[in-house]
Design a protein around this motif. Structure first.
Motif, PDB file in Angstrom:
ATOM      1  N   GLU A   1      25.100  59.951  -6.235  1.00  0.00           N
ATOM      2  CA  GLU A   1      26.075  60.943  -6.696  1.00  0.00           C
ATOM      3  C   GLU A   1      25.463  62.326  -6.515  1.00  0.00           C
ATOM      4  O   GLU A   1      24.246  62.497  -6.594  1.00  0.00           O
ATOM      5  CB  GLU A   1      26.420  60.647  -8.154  1.00  0.00           C
ATOM      6  N   ASN A   2      26.284  63.328  -6.253  1.00  0.00           N
ATOM      7  CA  ASN A   2      25.803  64.620  -5.771  1.00  0.00           C
ATOM      8  C   ASN A   2      24.730  65.255  -6.668  1.00  0.00           C
ATOM      9  O   ASN A   2      23.711  65.750  -6.170  1.00  0.00           O
ATOM     10  CB  ASN A   2      26.985  65.596  -5.622  1.00  0.00           C
ATOM     11  N   THR A   3      24.930  65.252  -7.984  1.00  0.00           N
ATOM     12  CA  THR A   3      23.947  65.858  -8.887  1.00  0.00           C
ATOM     13  C   THR A   3      22.607  65.138  -8.799  1.00  0.00           C
ATOM     14  O   THR A   3      21.542  65.768  -8.743  1.00  0.00           O
ATOM     15  CB  THR A   3      24.461  65.819 -10.344  1.00  0.00           C
TER      16      THR A   3
ATOM     17  N   ASP B   1      19.838  66.845   7.743  1.00  0.00           N
ATOM     18  CA  ASP B   1      21.156  67.245   7.272  1.00  0.00           C
ATOM     19  C   ASP B   1      21.167  68.763   7.078  1.00  0.00           C
ATOM     20  O   ASP B   1      20.391  69.314   6.297  1.00  0.00           O
ATOM     21  CB  ASP B   1      21.455  66.545   5.947  1.00  0.00           C
TER      22      ASP B   1
ATOM     23  N   LYS C   1      16.469  65.225  -3.785  1.00  0.00           N
ATOM     24  CA  LYS C   1      16.057  66.026  -2.623  1.00  0.00           C
ATOM     25  C   LYS C   1      15.118  67.157  -3.028  1.00  0.00           C
ATOM     26  O   LYS C   1      14.203  67.514  -2.273  1.00  0.00           O
ATOM     27  CB  LYS C   1      17.279  66.576  -1.897  1.00  0.00           C
TER      28      LYS C   1
ATOM     29  N   LYS D   1      23.535  57.174  -0.273  1.00  0.00           N
ATOM     30  CA  LYS D   1      23.155  58.377  -1.008  1.00  0.00           C
ATOM     31  C   LYS D   1      23.564  58.189  -2.463  1.00  0.00           C
ATOM     32  O   LYS D   1      24.310  57.271  -2.826  1.00  0.00           O
ATOM     33  CB  LYS D   1      23.821  59.616  -0.416  1.00  0.00           C
TER      34      LYS D   1
ATOM     35  N   GLN E   1      21.671  63.286  -6.237  1.00  0.00           N
ATOM     36  CA  GLN E   1      21.195  63.483  -4.867  1.00  0.00           C
ATOM     37  C   GLN E   1      20.418  64.793  -4.743  1.00  0.00           C
ATOM     38  O   GLN E   1      19.340  64.828  -4.143  1.00  0.00           O
ATOM     39  CB  GLN E   1      22.388  63.480  -3.907  1.00  0.00           C
ATOM     40  N   GLN E   2      20.938  65.867  -5.323  1.00  0.00           N
ATOM     41  CA  GLN E   2      20.252  67.164  -5.239  1.00  0.00           C
ATOM     42  C   GLN E   2      18.933  67.135  -6.004  1.00  0.00           C
ATOM     43  O   GLN E   2      17.943  67.731  -5.578  1.00  0.00           O
ATOM     44  CB  GLN E   2      21.165  68.271  -5.771  1.00  0.00           C
TER      45      GLN E   2
ATOM     46  N   ASN F   1      23.075  70.532   5.458  1.00  0.00           N
ATOM     47  CA  ASN F   1      23.422  70.925   4.095  1.00  0.00           C
ATOM     48  C   ASN F   1      22.203  71.088   3.200  1.00  0.00           C
ATOM     49  O   ASN F   1      22.323  71.605   2.084  1.00  0.00           O
ATOM     50  CB  ASN F   1      24.372  69.891   3.473  1.00  0.00           C
ATOM     51  N   ASP F   2      21.050  70.633   3.673  1.00  0.00           N
ATOM     52  CA  ASP F   2      19.857  70.677   2.827  1.00  0.00           C
ATOM     53  C   ASP F   2      19.438  72.099   2.476  1.00  0.00           C
ATOM     54  O   ASP F   2      18.957  72.367   1.378  1.00  0.00           O
ATOM     55  CB  ASP F   2      18.691  69.958   3.509  1.00  0.00           C
TER      56      ASP F   2
END
Length: 563
Positions: free
Chosen positions: A106-108, A529, A114, A104, A110-111, A531-532
């Motif tokens: 890094e979170n930013t 997931d 997605k 995956k 990744q969002q 969390n999506d």
């Protein structure tokens, strides 16, 4: 004296100084674990050179990846195969670094990815090119986590460095990454080739596998061979680095004749467009027959690789009657650990008569368009599909169309067409083209359909036939069951299988809303997931529709509960 100095400095520029033109301390290593490689730059792979280094990740996923220098995210790529999840950083010093097979981002990031996947309702969205100001990166920032996505064989990080302007790939080890390596390359096989019509090796017109023995560490010698005409050599070799058993690629290959270098190539840098010529660097026929890659120390005319330096007669050696030759091949890794083999050659004229080459009714003229018909099959080769003129086998027996054997490398795709006018309407829906080089393991090839015919475009010669996929794909709930409470679950997983034409696509929804399910094609597992998105209420309907490559579909529904 000036002339000799010129030659000396020219030699240095070609054989080593080039390694020092890259910044050694600009990029820090992308992982904060010991750097042990499972794959080196320029390794010989199927139809291409390896374009980066593979860094081992201790057999696990999820290790943080750190930006090696300041820059920005210039490209993100999501594919089911190939690099899988990949991210590209552009740096102000003119280089781009690439990181592939990620678990995956890094979170930013990744969002952001997605959000695009949900907008397109698709996992494999291909390339995204964010604006430079979207994701500025500082040296040491976490940009993602290592994984096993795409066409990866095990968890690792594929790492590349490219020239941003030219997009040429450069060996990352030239930029200061310094894995431990004090091990010499290993020679597995040595072959001598008669290259001209009058060439003979030990009074034979056939290639000859040469036996060799060790004289001291890193040095080998063969028995004396007798030869005439123009000959060449090839070597099967690999290198191992410290801390791993992987068989990696070498850095350079050099051949000298009586002390003079006549052949040299290394894997400092290359472009993607030339990578296909790997099939002319190796003995392609030998590879296809024995699954062993032999690197030739001579260059064929059609080979456009830029790896070569200072070739004399393209590395081909003309043997004169009564003369003796000391031929030595040097194999090196980037740390200059060296293995060499000496081949004594005596020039002896042979009286063995020239043997006519095999011919068939199907002659390929490489510069022309070539098209042949047999029964219900047609094969069409565009101009310059083949690198040189040749004869091929083309026949149809017992429903199998044989387009030669897969021992000749091709530069372009050709089209193989089958008539289907004799099939029923149902059979026309279920039919596909399969490669049957290994009859017990037929392999679906991309099949296009038109009225009363099917066709495929491929770069592989070999045997093909029509097969029929009459079965629907298989779906199974994996980590939950119908009407189960899954409040503590992090995800939903289903197992999918299609043993014939293969999975084409899938469409999953929860409460009639599309959801992203990542497909691990190696395990046949789809994962959603939680969390999506936030689900409303406690009762939910999961639905998935799965299709294979001929259009057979399978639908599965299940109810689950979640607080």
């Amino acid at each position: 004296m000036k002339f000799y100095l010129f030659l000396f400095f020219t030699f240095l520029s070609q054989f080593g100084v080039s390694q020092h033109k890259y910044p050694k301390d600009y990029f820090s290593p992308p992982l904060k674990i010991p750097i042990i490689l499972s794959g080196t730059f320029g390794e010989l792979r199927s139809n291409h050179f390896h374009s980066g280094i593979d860094i081992k990740t201790q057999g696990k996923e999820g290790i943080p990846i750190y930006a090696p220098a300041n820059g920005y995210v210039s490209r993100i790529k999501i594919g089911q195969y190939g690099f899988g999840k990949a991210i590209y950083l552009e740096h102000p010093n003119g280089y781009t670094t690439v990181y592939a097979h990620l678990q995956k981002f890094e979170n930013t990031i990744q969002q952001y990815v997605k959000s695009i996947q949900y907008k397109k309702e698709k996992y494999a969205i291909g390339n995204i090119f964010p604006e430079p100001e979207k994701f500025p990166i500082k040296k040491g920032d976490i940009i993602g986590f290592t994984g096993d996505t795409g066409s990866s064989g095990e968890p690792h990080l594929h790492y590349e460095i490219r020239n941003t302007k030219t997009e040429k790939i450069i060996n990352p080890l030239l930029f200061g990454i310094n894995p431990k390596d004090d091990r010499r390359p290993t020679i597995k096989r040595l072959i001598a080739y008669p290259l001209s019509d009058d060439a003979r090796i030990d009074n034979s017109t056939n290639e000859s596998i040469l036996q060799f023995k060790q004289v001291k560490e890193g040095k080998y010698i063969t028995d004396r061979i007798k030869a005439c005409g123009t000959i060449g050599f090839g070597v099967s070799t690999f290198d191992r680095l410290n801390g791993a058993t992987n068989k990696n690629g070498i850095y350079s290959l050099e051949m000298k004749v009586n002390g003079t270098t006549v052949y040299y190539h290394d894997v400092e840098t290359f472009s993607f467009s030339e990578s296909k010529f790997i099939n002319l660097l190796i003995d392609y026929k030998h590879y296809k027959k024995y699954k062993r890659r032999v690197q030739k120390t001579h260059k064929v005319l059609e080979n456009k690789l830029s790896l070569y330096k200072n070739l004399i007669n393209d590395g081909k050696i003309t043997i004169e009657n009564g003369s003796n030759y000391s031929i030595e091949i040097f194999i090196k890794d980037l740390k200059k650990n060296t293995t060499s083999v000496k081949i004594p050659v005596e020039g002896v004229k042979s009286n063995l008569l020239f043997q006519e080459k095999d011919t068939t009714n199907f002659k390929i003229t490489a510069k022309n368009f070539n098209k042949f018909h047999q029964k219900n099959s047609t094969v069409a080769f565009p101009k310059n599909t083949f690198y040189k003129n040749c004869f091929i086998d083309f026949k149809v027996e017992n429903g199998i169309t044989k387009v030669h054997t897969p021992t000749i490398p091709l530069d372009k795709r050709y089209t193989l067409t089958f008539k289907t006018s004799h099939l029923t309407d149902l059979q026309k829906q279920q039919v596909y083209i399969a490669n049957v080089n290994y009859p017990k393991y037929p392999r679906y090839v991309s099949t296009k359909k038109k009225i009363n015919k099917v066709y495929t475009s491929t770069k592989s010669l070999g045997s093909y036939k029509l097969l029929f996929d009459t079965k629907k794909p298989y779906i199974k709930l994996l980590n939950f069951y119908d009407k189960q409470w899954v409040t503590k679950h992090k995800n939903l997983q289903v197992k999918i299988i299609d043993k014939e034409s293969g999975i084409r696509n899938y469409h999953a929804t929860i409460d009639n809303q599309w959801v992203l399910m990542e497909y691990n094609h190696k395990k046949g597992i789809l994962t959603y997931d939680f969390n999506d998105k936030k689900l409303v209420g406690s009762k939910h309907l999961f639905k998935i529709v799965l299709s294979d490559n001929v259009g057979n579909t399978k639908t599965l529904k299940a109810t689950f509960f979640r607080k």
